[in-house]
Structures are given as C-alpha cells and as structure tokens.
Design an enzyme around this catalytic site. Structure first.
Site, PDB file in Angstrom:
ATOM      1  N   ASP A 179      49.427  49.554  23.379  1.00 10.87           N
ATOM      2  CA  ASP A 179      50.094  48.576  22.516  1.00 10.87           C
ATOM      3  C   ASP A 179      49.082  47.633  21.854  1.00 10.87           C
ATOM      4  O   ASP A 179      49.001  46.451  22.170  1.00 10.87           O
ATOM      5  CB  ASP A 179      51.122  47.795  23.335  1.00 10.87           C
ATOM      6  CG  ASP A 179      52.121  47.048  22.464  1.00 10.87           C
ATOM      7  OD1 ASP A 179      52.092  47.227  21.231  1.00 10.87           O
ATOM      8  OD2 ASP A 179      52.931  46.278  23.017  1.00 10.87           O
ATOM      9  N   GLN A 187      59.823  35.923  23.521  1.00 14.51           N
ATOM     10  CA  GLN A 187      60.023  36.519  22.209  1.00 14.51           C
ATOM     11  C   GLN A 187      59.238  35.772  21.135  1.00 14.51           C
ATOM     12  O   GLN A 187      59.310  34.565  21.029  1.00 14.51           O
ATOM     13  CB  GLN A 187      61.504  36.514  21.823  1.00 14.51           C
ATOM     14  CG  GLN A 187      62.339  37.550  22.513  1.00 14.51           C
ATOM     15  CD  GLN A 187      62.742  37.115  23.888  1.00 14.51           C
ATOM     16  OE1 GLN A 187      62.990  35.950  24.120  1.00 14.51           O
ATOM     17  NE2 GLN A 187      62.814  38.047  24.810  1.00 14.51           N
ATOM     18  N   GLY A 188      58.501  36.536  20.323  1.00 13.39           N
ATOM     19  CA  GLY A 188      57.723  35.929  19.260  1.00 13.39           C
ATOM     20  C   GLY A 188      56.262  35.758  19.633  1.00 13.39           C
ATOM     21  O   GLY A 188      55.444  35.421  18.794  1.00 13.39           O
ATOM     22  N   SER A 222      54.571  38.276  21.020  1.00 14.22           N
ATOM     23  CA  SER A 222      53.983  39.615  20.944  1.00 14.22           C
ATOM     24  C   SER A 222      52.710  39.611  20.130  1.00 14.22           C
ATOM     25  O   SER A 222      52.640  39.009  19.056  1.00 14.22           O
ATOM     26  CB  SER A 222      54.957  40.592  20.284  1.00 14.22           C
ATOM     27  OG  SER A 222      55.949  41.021  21.173  1.00 14.22           O
TER      28      SER A 222
END
Length: 272
Positions: free
Chosen positions: A131, A218-219, A221
């Site tokens: 990733d 969240q956000g 990443s």
C-alpha cells in the site's frame, strides 16, 4: 469494520477487501488522529486536545502534505509525495490532485499548493499489502523531505503519527494538523486482532492494544508514521493504511512497512 483511509476505494474492491479497508481514507474525504478532538474545517475556535493528541506547531513537521482527494502524504523528494496506493487510481498522467504543504492550518494564506503531473501506484497492488504510491508534482516544494527507512532497524519503540483526518470514527476532515505518539505492536499481537488480513513483512502495526484511544482515522491514509533515528533526524517507518474502526481497544492501526519497499520506492521515484 476494517477500513482504509480514502474515499472511493470501496467500490473497486471485493467484499473481503472492502471489509478490511474501511478506515484511513474516509468516506467523506478526511483522516487524522482519532484520539484528539479537533474542530471541523468550518470552525474558527482552536481545537481542544483530548487523550493522546495535540495540535502540531507550525514548522514542526515540514514534510507533511495534505492531498485533495482526502489523504495525507510526506515529501519523499521536493517534487514527489509518498502516500498510500489506495489513495490513487492506478498509474499514469494525473493532473487532478492538489498537494497542500507548508502549514498546519489548511486555511492559512501561507499554504503552498501544487498540482500533480503523474501518479505511480505500487506495482501489483490489489488491496492487500503493497500500500504505497508516489505522486509527481508540477514543481518542487521548498520544504524539508522525510527520509524513509531502508532497514527494519527502527521498526520498534514509539512512533509519531500526524494528519488532518477525522478526530473520531466517522468524523470529517479537520482544519489543523494533529499529532500523537503510538507504540510498536509486534506481528503476533497484530495477527491476533486481524488474522490473515494482516500481511507480516509488508505491514507494521502500532497503537495501544489494551486500551485504544490513540490512532489514525479516516482521512489520514497515506500519511507517514515516523520516529527519530540515532542522529535525531526524523525517519519514516510506516504509511497510514487501514484498521478496525478508529482507536478501538484490541485493534491497533496497520501501516505499510516502508523498509520492505524502500528499494522499489527509490527505483519508482527515479523514473518519475
């Protein structure tokens, strides 16, 4: 639920992948430290830190970058941002992304904003492991870069996490950069939480397993997880990737293990 930290990814993954990637890339486009309470982007009041999180000082982490698709990143080179693979849509020419740097307050008039020109997603990325991605910028950003770990020598101890993502599970993008500290979690303990969803050797875990309370969300990443090396310089050891909710007890955050891909990242960057 297991979640990445960037909008739009879920529709492209199988049900199993979707379940494991629902966290660091936010369905509404944001990610920061779940352990700290920041004001939303529309607020004018100063954020009130809670357990584990405080607002970063201006210039404290000058390599931090906010990306317009709702992810974070770090300056790998002055014209290249290192982020998460699940934050981008494949590889190739891409002028749709705006990188914001140089500030902790996204509303600051001093913010440096530069458009992307190309994107390179990790070869072979399929939603599990690998990733990482690189974003080439239209011009250099005159700020310090963040060196990445080339070995596992620093994959232990306490790490710093930072971002503009959600201050709570299901929350929205934040105006100010927040920081916190999380401890290393060994593979065996992390596998107890995530089973074969975890990819040991490609992913590294961090967080307060027993009590939770501090985490990315969240956000966040694509943002860096980093620590100081023996010389006192910051070194990136992880990339915010996914996890079960945000800051839940029993579920540490999962990060791309940068040292595993250091040579691949260097080769990719040289070709952008």
């Amino acid at each position: 639920m297991h979640a990445p930290k960037k909008p739009g990814l879920l529709a492209r993954l199988s049900p199993r992948r979707t379940t494991r990637i629902l966290r660091r890339a936010l369905a509404t486009g944001a990610v920061v430290l779940a352990a700290a309470s920041l004001q939303p982007l529309t607020a004018h009041a100063a954020p009130q830190p809670v357990v584990g999180g405080t607002r970063a000082a201006q210039g404290e982490f000058p390599f931090m970058v906010r990306l317009s698709m709702g992810c974070g990143g770090a300056l790998y080179a002055k014209d290249i941002v290192l982020t998460a693979a699940h934050c981008v849509d494949g590889s190739g020419t891409d002028t749709s992304i705006t990188a914001t740097a140089g500030v902790v307050d996204l509303r600051s008039s001093s913010a440096i904003k530069v458009r992307s020109t190309k994107v390179l997603q990790a070869p072979g990325y399929d939603g599990k492991g690998r990733d990482w991605a690189l974003i080439k910028l239209a011009r250099p950003i005159d700020r310090p870069t963040l060196e990445i770990a080339a070995t596992t020598a620093y994959n232990h101890g306490d790490f710093t996490i930072a971002g503009w993502g959600a201050a709570r599970e299901g929350g929205g993008q934040q105006r100010y950069l927040l920081k916190a500290t999380v401890p290393f979690v060994d593979d065996a303990t992390c596998e107890d939480a995530y089973g074969d969803d975890l990819v040991p050797g490609e992913e590294i875990c961090a967080g307060f397993v027993e009590r939770g309370g501090v985490d990315t969300c969240q956000g966040d990443s694509g943002g860096p997880m980093f620590r100081k090396d023996d010389t006192g310089a910051y070194l990136q050891v992880g990339i915010v990737s996914w996890g079960e909710g945000c800051a839940r007890a029993g579920y540490p955050g999962v990060y791309t293990e940068v040292s595993t891909f250091a040579a691949d990242i260097a080769r990719a960057a040289s070709g952008l």
